[in-house]
Design a protein around this motif. Structure first.
Motif, PDB file in Angstrom:
ATOM      1  N   ASN A 185       0.828  -1.209   0.000  1.00 58.15           N
ATOM      2  CA  ASN A 185       0.000   0.000   0.000  1.00 58.15           C
ATOM      3  C   ASN A 185       0.856   1.251   0.000  1.00 58.15           C
ATOM      4  N   ALA A 186       0.238   2.360  -0.345  1.00 56.13           N
ATOM      5  CA  ALA A 186       0.764   3.682  -0.031  1.00 56.13           C
ATOM      6  C   ALA A 186      -0.031   4.211   1.156  1.00 56.13           C
ATOM      7  N   VAL A 187       0.539   5.175   1.883  1.00 56.40           N
ATOM      8  CA  VAL A 187      -0.079   5.702   3.093  1.00 56.40           C
ATOM      9  C   VAL A 187      -0.102   7.224   3.054  1.00 56.40           C
ATOM     10  N   VAL A 188      -1.268   7.788   3.356  1.00 53.50           N
ATOM     11  CA  VAL A 188      -1.375   9.212   3.663  1.00 53.50           C
ATOM     12  C   VAL A 188      -1.655   9.293   5.152  1.00 53.50           C
ATOM     13  N   HIS A 189      -0.736   9.890   5.868  1.00 52.06           N
ATOM     14  CA  HIS A 189      -0.694   9.793   7.328  1.00 52.06           C
ATOM     15  C   HIS A 189      -0.901  11.166   7.947  1.00 52.06           C
ATOM     16  N   LYS A 190      -1.844  11.241   8.892  1.00 50.57           N
ATOM     17  CA  LYS A 190      -2.035  12.476   9.648  1.00 50.57           C
ATOM     18  C   LYS A 190      -1.635  12.248  11.097  1.00 50.57           C
ATOM     19  N   PRO A 191      -0.448  12.715  11.491  1.00 50.77           N
ATOM     20  CA  PRO A 191      -0.121  12.730  12.912  1.00 50.77           C
ATOM     21  C   PRO A 191      -0.762  13.955  13.559  1.00 50.77           C
ATOM     22  N   ASP A 192      -0.749  14.000  14.871  1.00 53.92           N
ATOM     23  CA  ASP A 192      -1.193  15.192  15.573  1.00 53.92           C
ATOM     24  C   ASP A 192      -0.192  16.319  15.305  1.00 53.92           C
ATOM     25  N   THR A 193      -0.689  17.534  15.154  1.00 54.77           N
ATOM     26  CA  THR A 193       0.197  18.659  14.846  1.00 54.77           C
ATOM     27  C   THR A 193       1.274  18.842  15.908  1.00 54.77           C
ATOM     28  N   GLN A 194       0.884  18.704  17.190  1.00 57.45           N
ATOM     29  CA  GLN A 194       1.828  18.898  18.285  1.00 57.45           C
ATOM     30  C   GLN A 194       2.986  17.917  18.222  1.00 57.45           C
ATOM     31  N   THR A 195       2.722  16.711  17.742  1.00 53.32           N
ATOM     32  CA  THR A 195       3.726  15.647  17.813  1.00 53.32           C
ATOM     33  C   THR A 195       4.026  15.054  16.438  1.00 53.32           C
ATOM     34  N   CYS A 196       4.120  15.921  15.433  1.00 46.92           N
ATOM     35  CA  CYS A 196       4.363  15.433  14.072  1.00 46.92           C
ATOM     36  C   CYS A 196       5.842  15.251  13.752  1.00 46.92           C
ATOM     37  N   LEU A 197       6.738  15.821  14.563  1.00 46.05           N
ATOM     38  CA  LEU A 197       8.160  15.822  14.195  1.00 46.05           C
ATOM     39  C   LEU A 197       8.766  14.427  14.162  1.00 46.05           C
ATOM     40  N   SER A 198       8.373  13.557  15.093  1.00 43.01           N
ATOM     41  CA  SER A 198       8.955  12.212  15.109  1.00 43.01           C
ATOM     42  C   SER A 198       8.526  11.406  13.887  1.00 43.01           C
ATOM     43  N   SER A 199       7.291  11.614  13.416  1.00 37.02           N
ATOM     44  CA  SER A 199       6.847  10.933  12.196  1.00 37.02           C
ATOM     45  C   SER A 199       7.599  11.463  10.983  1.00 37.02           C
ATOM     46  N   LEU A 200       7.772  12.772  10.923  1.00 42.08           N
ATOM     47  CA  LEU A 200       8.532  13.360   9.820  1.00 42.08           C
ATOM     48  C   LEU A 200       9.978  12.859   9.841  1.00 42.08           C
TER      49      LEU A 200
END
Length: 526
Positions: A185-200
């Motif tokens: 699959n491909a993924v479009v991922h929405k992390p929480d704005t406050q804690t998006c840095l670790s996902s990025l």
């Protein structure tokens, strides 16, 4: 009541290198027209400026993901797992960097950030080793042995929308995205704005390790702005968060008849049996209850202690809770960190204050600690909690535990199950066989014996998820990957059709088939 110890800080400044932040924020699928400032919970000071995604950005991300997914799915599984096999080594090499990122965006203690690091490394490695076996075509038994040949195939869903929570942003993003992507699959991922840095951070790393750019895309923004296109364009939705949020998502996807998985809230019980080791159990309770300042869906919020051990266990637990070290340092010294959001501090304070006003007894903690940081709240243990108090049945999601005495096993089973939730439970006993029998009576997706949550959660070969209003579907195990696939059965018929051959009548054919059933049963073919 004495307060928990505050550790002298003396750690590095609460900021991240500018070149690292610049690299990460460029990974957001956004035109950059609007931004948000992310503070660090330790101090309330700005940590990063993050571009926000618009509804149009999300739709364009889906378009790019759909195009990338076709080429990605065409690759052999052995090629799709390579970036994730490389990931384990890369994580070890860059461990300190990601631990800093997790701590500074969430406010958690470093020992709890380490759990996220371990989860991503071990879970992604688990699936990288097993994806080939899980996804390969399987032969299945046909209707008529030797005459019907059946093959089961697994196809990727397409584009998965994954919505990850703020409390464990690294683990609950990457650890679910890894099997989804390895499945094609491909993924479009929405992390929480406050804690998006670790996902990025992990997205940036995986692209460096060979993952195609558009296979995993991250969008950041308010659910009111980007939630509808995020879900509306997806072929499957994976969500971890509140029961209220999960219910709303289920309602949105129902008209489209697409699949979804939800891991939701919990009001998790811990049962201390009469033969429990007091010291081991009390120390284990600290992790079970106060990891990430209680902001963990599988942490313990209710504790039931057998009357035979109550008077020894509770004072010892209160002593240990009072002695816990609070701190903001980027090291392993602090035993508990900060809450992440102001709203969590308000909710925790309201639950405790309302309970105390209604007659609950504070055995340890019980108040905010602005002297440590703006969002700190003491680890708190309450007795005499009754059903008219909000924290009795409602999820607090903070460092607050209510403790109760019980006498009989049937009583504690009834009380442990008397909740709309069923996510996790914990049992402490020297008699593991008795603990397993009791565990089988608890209505929870995972039950840990002589551990709070990690024994079950980190056993990646076994599924993890919730019963009742704690969720739908499972992560981990075979299901944790196969839920991101469509299953297809291909059956071919050989030598004999499924109707009477030649001039044989249906009466004769029916008798032949009936006798065939008896023969297959006798020979254990069926």
């Amino acid at each position: 009541m004495a307060s928990p110890t505050v550790r002298a800080d003396g750690a590095a400044a609460h900021e991240l290198p500018a070149n690292l932040l610049d690299r990460l924020v460029r990974r957001v699928a956004s035109d950059g027209a609007e931004t948000a400032t992310v503070p660090t919970p330790f101090t309330g000071k700005p940590l990063a400026t993050v571009p926000l995604s618009s509804a149009g950005d999300v739709r364009r991300a889906h378009e790019r993901a759909r195009a990338a997914q076709r080429a990605w799915a065409a690759l052999p599984v052995r090629e799709r797992v390579k970036p994730f096999l490389r990931l384990a080594d890369a994580l070890v090499t860059r461990r300190e960097e990601i631990l800093d990122v997790i701590q500074l965006e969430t406010g958690k203690a470093r020992r709890h950030a380490l759990e996220e690091f371990l989860d991503v490394a071990l879970c992604s490695l688990y699936y990288a080793r097993r994806a080939g076996r899980l996804l390969k075509p399987q032969r299945r038994q046909g209707m008529m042995p030797g005459l019907t040949r059946v093959q089961e195939l697994r196809h990727p869903k397409g584009v998965v929308a994954l919505i990850a929570p703020w409390n464990y942003p690294f683990a609950l993003g990457a650890s679910d995205i890894a099997p989804a992507i390895m499945a094609g699959n491909a993924v479009v991922h929405k992390p929480d704005t406050q804690t998006c840095l670790s996902s990025l951070w992990v997205l940036d790393l995986l692209v460096e390790l060979g993952l195609p750019e558009d296979v995993w895309q991250i969008v950041v923004g308010d659910p009111a702005e980007i939630g509808d296109p995020l879900i509306g364009e997806a072929d499957y939705v994976s969500f971890t968060g509140s029961t209220r949020g999960g219910t709303a998502i289920a309602e949105k996807v129902a008209p489209r008849l697409i699949g979804y998985s939800l891991e939701l809230g919990g009001k998790n019980p811990m049962i201390v049996m009469a033969d429990a080791d007091v010291e081991r159990t009390a120390r284990g309770a600290l992790r079970a209850c106060f990891t990430n300042a209680g902001q963990l869906c599988i942490s313990i919020e209710r504790m039931y202690v057998h009357e035979d051990v109550y008077d020894r266990f509770v004072p010892r637990l209160a002593e240990l809770v009072t002695g816990m070290k609070l701190g903001t340092g980027l090291d392993f010294d602090a035993e508990m960190g900060s809450l992440t959001y102001e709203r969590q501090l308000e909710a925790v304070t309201a639950h405790v204050d309302q309970a105390v006003e209604a007659g609950a007894t504070v055995l340890a903690g019980g108040k905010p600690r602005p002297d440590v940081g703006p969002l700190f709240y003491e680890p708190t243990l309450l007795a005499d909690v009754t059903t008219d108090m909000d924290l009795c049945a409602n999820e607090t999601f903070g460092p607050v535990v209510s403790i109760y005495k019980y006498r009989h096993e049937d009583e504690v089973v009834q009380r442990a199950n008397d909740t709309e939730y069923g996510l996790n439970a914990s049992i402490w006993t020297k008699n593991v066989a008795a603990g397993r029998r009791l565990a089988a009576r608890i209505q929870a997706g995972t039950v840990n014996i002589n551990d709070g949550y990690g024994a079950a959660y980190a056993s990646y070969d076994s599924p993890m998820g919730g019963m009742k209003r704690s969720g739908v579907g499972r992560r981990h195990g075979a299901e944790g990957m196969l839920k991101f696939t469509e299953v297809q059965t291909i059956a071919s018929q050989h030598y004999m059709d499924l109707e009477p051959p030649g001039n044989i009548g249906y009466d004769t054919f029916a008798g032949f088939m009936a006798n065939g059933i008896k023969l297959m049963k006798k020979l254990r073919i069926k």
